[in-house]
Design a protein around this motif. Structure first.
Motif, PDB file in Angstrom:
ATOM      1  N   UNK A   1      15.864  -3.375   2.573  1.00 31.47           N
ATOM      2  CA  UNK A   1      16.224  -2.293   1.650  1.00 31.47           C
ATOM      3  C   UNK A   1      17.038  -2.835   0.477  1.00 31.47           C
ATOM      4  N   UNK A   2      16.487  -3.903  -0.096  1.00 27.14           N
ATOM      5  CA  UNK A   2      17.075  -4.543  -1.268  1.00 27.14           C
ATOM      6  C   UNK A   2      16.123  -4.382  -2.449  1.00 27.14           C
ATOM      7  N   UNK A   3      16.640  -4.386  -3.676  1.00 27.83           N
ATOM      8  CA  UNK A   3      15.754  -4.370  -4.845  1.00 27.83           C
ATOM      9  C   UNK A   3      14.947  -5.667  -4.904  1.00 27.83           C
ATOM     10  N   UNK A   4      13.628  -5.544  -5.011  1.00 31.41           N
ATOM     11  CA  UNK A   4      12.772  -6.724  -4.998  1.00 31.41           C
ATOM     12  C   UNK A   4      13.078  -7.657  -6.164  1.00 31.41           C
ATOM     13  N   UNK A   5      13.266  -7.108  -7.340  1.00 31.23           N
ATOM     14  CA  UNK A   5      13.542  -7.951  -8.504  1.00 31.23           C
ATOM     15  C   UNK A   5      14.885  -8.650  -8.358  1.00 31.23           C
ATOM     16  N   UNK A   6      15.872  -7.920  -7.865  1.00 27.91           N
ATOM     17  CA  UNK A   6      17.189  -8.531  -7.684  1.00 27.91           C
ATOM     18  C   UNK A   6      17.145  -9.633  -6.635  1.00 27.91           C
ATOM     19  N   UNK A   7      16.388  -9.413  -5.576  1.00 27.95           N
ATOM     20  CA  UNK A   7      16.262 -10.439  -4.537  1.00 27.95           C
ATOM     21  C   UNK A   7      15.609 -11.694  -5.097  1.00 27.95           C
ATOM     22  N   UNK A   8      14.521 -11.532  -5.806  1.00 31.36           N
ATOM     23  CA  UNK A   8      13.818 -12.684  -6.347  1.00 31.36           C
ATOM     24  C   UNK A   8      14.658 -13.415  -7.388  1.00 31.36           C
ATOM     25  N   UNK A   9      15.365 -12.651  -8.202  1.00 29.51           N
ATOM     26  CA  UNK A   9      16.199 -13.265  -9.229  1.00 29.51           C
ATOM     27  C   UNK A   9      17.360 -14.029  -8.612  1.00 29.51           C
ATOM     28  N   UNK A  10      17.962 -13.481  -7.555  1.00 31.15           N
ATOM     29  CA  UNK A  10      19.093 -14.157  -6.914  1.00 31.15           C
ATOM     30  C   UNK A  10      18.650 -15.460  -6.250  1.00 31.15           C
ATOM     31  N   UNK A  11      17.462 -15.487  -5.696  1.00 34.97           N
ATOM     32  CA  UNK A  11      16.989 -16.692  -5.033  1.00 34.97           C
ATOM     33  C   UNK A  11      16.620 -17.793  -6.021  1.00 34.97           C
ATOM     34  N   UNK A  12      16.217 -17.432  -7.246  1.00 33.84           N
ATOM     35  CA  UNK A  12      15.695 -18.436  -8.189  1.00 33.84           C
ATOM     36  C   UNK A  12      16.650 -18.785  -9.325  1.00 33.84           C
ATOM     37  N   UNK A  13      17.662 -17.958  -9.560  1.00 30.81           N
ATOM     38  CA  UNK A  13      18.563 -18.192 -10.693  1.00 30.81           C
ATOM     39  C   UNK A  13      19.986 -18.281 -10.176  1.00 30.81           C
ATOM     40  N   UNK A  14      20.702 -19.291 -10.612  1.00 40.03           N
ATOM     41  CA  UNK A  14      22.070 -19.527 -10.201  1.00 40.03           C
ATOM     42  C   UNK A  14      23.013 -19.091 -11.298  1.00 40.03           C
ATOM     43  N   UNK A  15      24.121 -18.488 -10.920  1.00 45.86           N
ATOM     44  CA  UNK A  15      25.145 -18.039 -11.858  1.00 45.86           C
ATOM     45  C   UNK A  15      26.295 -19.027 -11.832  1.00 45.86           C
ATOM     46  N   UNK A  16      26.696 -19.499 -12.994  1.00 42.49           N
ATOM     47  CA  UNK A  16      27.764 -20.495 -13.114  1.00 42.49           C
ATOM     48  C   UNK A  16      28.859 -19.909 -13.986  1.00 42.49           C
ATOM     49  N   UNK A  17      30.081 -20.058 -13.535  1.00 40.88           N
ATOM     50  CA  UNK A  17      31.253 -19.645 -14.315  1.00 40.88           C
ATOM     51  C   UNK A  17      32.000 -20.904 -14.726  1.00 40.88           C
ATOM     52  N   UNK A  18      32.248 -21.059 -16.001  1.00 39.80           N
ATOM     53  CA  UNK A  18      32.899 -22.264 -16.501  1.00 39.80           C
ATOM     54  C   UNK A  18      33.791 -21.897 -17.672  1.00 39.80           C
ATOM     55  N   UNK A  19      34.678 -22.814 -18.014  1.00 38.86           N
ATOM     56  CA  UNK A  19      35.569 -22.599 -19.140  1.00 38.86           C
ATOM     57  C   UNK A  19      36.800 -21.813 -18.768  1.00 38.86           C
ATOM     58  N   UNK A  20      37.728 -21.776 -19.767  1.00 34.32           N
ATOM     59  CA  UNK A  20      38.975 -21.049 -19.535  1.00 34.32           C
ATOM     60  C   UNK A  20      38.724 -19.564 -19.373  1.00 34.32           C
ATOM     61  N   UNK A  21      37.774 -19.056 -20.121  1.00 33.43           N
ATOM     62  CA  UNK A  21      37.514 -17.614 -20.091  1.00 33.43           C
ATOM     63  C   UNK A  21      36.464 -17.232 -19.050  1.00 33.43           C
ATOM     64  N   UNK A  22      36.113 -18.184 -18.185  1.00 31.94           N
ATOM     65  CA  UNK A  22      35.155 -17.904 -17.113  1.00 31.94           C
ATOM     66  C   UNK A  22      33.860 -17.314 -17.663  1.00 31.94           C
TER      67      UNK A  22
END
Length: 928
Positions: free
Chosen positions: A309-330
């Protein structure tokens, strides 16, 4: 030869091996080896060996240790020792052995034994509560085995997690017994990697095969599990095991409080994980683009998203795309993942869901079977950990498992092999040290400080750089080169290192070791699961801002990462603290052969297991040592009454009591007094053994602070103590019976006196009542007679005077005859009775009536024909028998003084009632 010198001739490896093989051939699978019970895996079902009747036999036996060796002997010993008379302590049973040796089955049988013998309530309500607790504790086994056990190369039902079951007992409900009130389960290091990665010829967790084989047609349709469907995370589905029973798991979950809708959510989520495993990615041609799905993967993603019961697009996007936080302002950057990273994130998602689900099941089980802290006093701990493992490919899981086995082996060595010998030496016993294999060097290699394998792996996790398997191998070999337990394999092409464990050498591959130790969970995976509309996943992944802040720390205030090794080490230390606070009992499970076949005994494999666990040394120390150790004060408190058996020793102590006057005593004098008292008690042993002291060596030694003895000596002392207590009991019973007899005799005499007095008083009262009644009757009769005489005389006064005057004045008168005079007197005296008999409505008539009249009137004896009696029925008119009527008859209408005189059962129409009832007959005096 000193009586305390150990004998080594009876404890060789060859003799132990021959003994085990002979017993195994005779279907005797349990053998006592000192303080340890050796359990050989029969590899075949033996129902009669674990029947409830056999449980009750061991539980009811006065001395279970004299029965055949069995795990029920250990269970009963721990159950009776929970509340010892000398020193009450909690108990624990450590079940150890290699994978496939039968540890899970042994733990299951012990739980059944405790549930049977500890459920003995006194009331029906407590009986129902105990039954419910017992059933829930037993039902926790199939649930935890379904979700935590799997088929490996060595065992079809191998525990892929460690568990410590705390059986909570209460001795306040049932005196001199222990009633089970609840239990608590603590788990260690679930091998969640098995969800997404299985070795060749191994299987995933049992629950996945259960839902695929036991689901109904409607459930298959609902969970998208068609028959014959292939799943990459479900290898070897064609194998059918005894553990693949889906109905047993569902029924156990239902009895634990997990209802049908919640079960449906659980199985639906597991089916979603299976479909997630079929999601495969292809290499991307452009690094800026996410990896495409392989053929038929879109259907698997869609089905998995629907089941979770997850959004299909959100599931696929989470598995294939990584989120990176960098810098002072994140600042947030989105970067497509490589194919390997996509597979890693997919596996991480599945492992995260399964681990949370397993922890939730454990919490549900604990909430169902755990009792309140105030409702239990003692506990019996049952430790069932994964056995020692050595596979072709060993990673972090095998390192942690073998590390736990090393810690438990060290606990056994420290508690028994080393601690006992050190204690013998400190107490002054004549002791020859027994050499044993100490695995402390191996533990120093794994967990030592400052440098060890665990510290080096954790350090690699803290470094902000990619990990290299070869570099980790080089660091371990260079930093720990001086350890004798670290081996090298120069012929291996893959980076690895060898650790020489107590049970054998194991080669660990360094590839992926650091990543598994980090166990990284991308924050976007957690946020994705928090978006699920499934009720179960909402519980497993709540929207917690604190958890979010921990998962996304800032670069400046980043906290140290808590690795898998660190968490496992902390939980293991906590477990060992609990074990150190209890009295441990050991069960060593031995695997006769690696093929799992019945009636097959491989001597080489069994011998290696015996040497690895130090079983031969245990037998040496147990045969020569003293397993029973009691402090001087406790020994005196329990066995001082044995001095009564020695005729030459007075029962009074030599000096003042031990608890009084301690300030006036010096330690030396107190110790001397204790020694003197102990010697007096020990002098009674020959009398108890019924043999001279020179014939048998004294199997007891009095140390500096403790008394050391064997089981036979303890049994002898307990028998003598029971004998003295029996004598005292008989003396007390005799005095009590004599006192009770005298008291009963006094009570009987008092009762006799009271009864005699009461009977005399009752008799006097009865006689007084009779006298009073007789007086009343007499007085009433006299008054009535006087009254009747007065009435009669008053009635006859006038008639007699007139009649007498007429008679005297008449010339033809003549004096009455004497008989007639007497008749008139009788009639005057007895008229009431005559009238009653003569004029009764029923009774005698005719001649009989006349006889009655003559009988009532005392007439002179003569001819009855000379007298004539006439009744009122024979002639008309009414005349009184007392006076002849002159002229008219005067009827007196006054009420008769006679009781019931006015009542006639059958009154006639011409019957005259009232006082004139006496006027019924008329007599002619001239004819009488």
């Amino acid at each position: 030869m000193s009586p305390f010198e150990p004998e080594f001739a009876k404890g060789t490896s060859a003799s132990v091996l021959r003994c085990l093989q002979a017993r195994y051939t005779a279907d005797t699978f349990y053998t006592n080896a000192g303080c340890t019970l050796v359990a050989l895996n029969p590899f075949k079902p033996i129902p009669q060996l674990y029947s409830p009747e056999l449980m009750q036999e061991y539980h009811a036996a006065p001395q279970p240790q004299k029965l055949k060796p069995h795990i029920f002997t250990v269970g009963e010993q721990t159950y009776r020792s929970v509340k010892s008379l000398i020193e009450p302590v909690n108990q624990s049973v450590v079940v150890s052995g290699e994978s496939g040796a039968g540890k899970t089955w042994t733990s299951r049988c012990l739980m059944k034994f405790y549930a049977v013998v500890a459920a003995s309530p006194t009331s029906w309500e407590n009986h129902k509560i105990a039954e419910r607790i017992e059933q829930r504790i037993l039902n926790s086994n199939p649930v935890m085995e379904a979700f935590g056990n799997a088929c490996t190369l060595r065992n079809n039902n191998s525990s892929r997690f460690g568990k410590f079951i705390q059986l909570q007992l209460n001795s306040l409900l049932v005196p001199r017994a222990q009633q089970m009130t609840g239990a608590a389960v603590q788990t260690y290091l679930l091998e969640k990697t098995r969800v997404a990665c299985q070795a060749s010829s191994e299987r995933n967790f049992h629950i996945f095969y259960q839902i695929c084989k036991g689901a109904s047609a409607d459930e298959r349709l609902q969970w998208h599990l068609p028959e014959g469907a292939a799943f990459s995370w479900l290898p070897n589905p064609e194998r059918t095991l005894e553990e693949d029973c889906f109905e047993v798991t569902r029924e156990a979950m239902l009895l634990l409080g997990i209802d049908a809708p919640t079960q449906n959510n659980i199985f639906q989520a597991l089916a979603g994980l299976l479909h997630l495993g079929n999601t495969r990615f292809a290499d991307s041609e452009n690094e800026a683009q996410p990896c495409p799905l392989m053929d038929d993967a879109e259907c698997s993603v869609r089905t998995s998203a629907s089941l979770l019961r997850l959004p299909e697009d959100a599931l696929l996007e989470t598995l294939r795309i990584r989120t990176i936080r960098a810098g002072r302002w994140q600042q947030v950057f989105r970067k497509p993942c490589s194919r390997a990273e996509c597979d890693t994130r997919r596996d991480c998602l599945a492992k995260l869901v399964y681990a949370r689900l397993f922890d939730w099941l454990v919490s549900v089980i604990n909430s169902s079977i755990c009792a309140d802290p105030d409702s239990w006093t003692t506990f019996i701990g049952l430790l069932d950990v994964y056995g020692f493992e050595s596979f072709p490919t060993n990673s972090l899981e095998q390192l942690c498992i073998n590390y736990a086995n090393e810690k438990l082996q060290q606990h056994f060595v420290a508690h028994y092999l080393r601690a006992q010998q050190e204690e013998y030496t400190a107490e002054g016993l004549e002791w020859s040290t027994v050499s044993y294999q100490d695995n402390q060097t191996c533990l120093d290699l794994i967990e030592g400080s400052p440098i060890s394998i665990c510290s080096l792996i954790n350090e690699e996790c803290r470094l902000n750089r990619p990990s290299s398997a070869a570099q980790l191998q080089t660091r371990i070999e260079s930093s720990l080169a001086g350890s004798p337990c670290l081996g090298h394999n120069k012929l291996s092409r893959e980076p690895s290192f060898i650790v020489v464990h107590y049970a054998g050498s194991v080669r660990y591959h360094t590839a992926g070791l650091v990543e598994k130790n980090k166990d990284p969970i991308p924050p976007e995976l957690t946020r994705l699961l928090q978006q699920s509309q499934d009720p179960l996943l909402k519980v497993l992944f709540p929207a917690d801002p604190e958890e979010k802040s921990q998962e996304e720390p800032s670069g400046q205030s980043r906290a140290p990462v808590l690795t898998v090794v660190s968490k496992f080490k902390a939980s293991l230390e906590q477990l060992l603290q609990v074990l150190h606070s209890t009295t441990p009992h050991y069960i060593r499970c031995i695997k006769p052969n690696s093929q799992g076949r019945a009636q097959m005994f491989h001597q080489e494999e069994v011998l290696s297991q015996l040497e690895a666990c130090g079983l031969v040394e245990t037998i040496h120390i147990s045969a020569a040592g003293f397993p029973i150790r009691v402090s001087h004060r406790n020994f005196l408190e329990r066995y001082e009454l044995l001095r009564r058996l020695c005729p030459g020793v007075a029962p009074s102590p030599h000096g003042p009591p031990l608890d009084e006057g301690r300030s006036e005593w010096s330690p030396h004098s107190e110790q001397a007094t204790l020694q003197a008292l102990l010697q007096d008690i020990l002098h009674t042993l020959p009398a108890l053994a019924r043999a001279p002291a020179e014939a048998t060596p004294a199997p007891v030694h009095c140390g500096r602070t403790k008394v050391f003895m064997t089981d036979s000596t303890l049994e002898l002392l307990e028998r003598g103590r029971a004998q003295v207590l029996e004598q005292c009991a008989r003396c007390i019973q005799g005095g009590w019976r004599r006192h009770r007899g005298r008291k009963q005799e006094r009570q009987r005499r008092a009762a006799v006196l009271l009864q005699a007095a009461v009977r005399s008083w009752l008799t006097r009262k009865h006689i007084q009542r009779l006298h009073a009644a007789a007086t009343v009757i007499k007085r009433a009769w006299q008054e009535w007679r006087i009254r009747m005489a007065f009435l009669a005389s008053k009635e006859l006064d006038g008639v007699e005077e007139q009649h007498s005057s007429q008679v005297t004045c008449s010339p033809s008168s003549f004096p009455l005859p004497q008989a007639q005079t007497r008749l008139l007197g009788a009639v005057t005296r007895f008229w009431p009775l005559g009238l009653v008999l003569a004029n009764a409505a029923v009774g005698a008539r005719g001649f009989r009536r006349r006889l009655v009249v003559f009988a009532c009137l005392p007439l002179p004896v003569g001819s009855l024909s000379s007298y004539t009696v006439q009744t009122a029925q024979e002639q008309a008119g009414v005349t009184s028998i007392r006076a002849l009527p002159q002229g008219s008859i005067k009827f007196h209408c006054r009420k008769s003084p006679l009781r019931y005189a006015d009542i006639c059962p059958e009154p006639s129409p011409d019957t005259v009632t009232g006082f004139n009832q006496i006027l019924l007959e008329r007599h002619r005096l001239g004819h009488v």
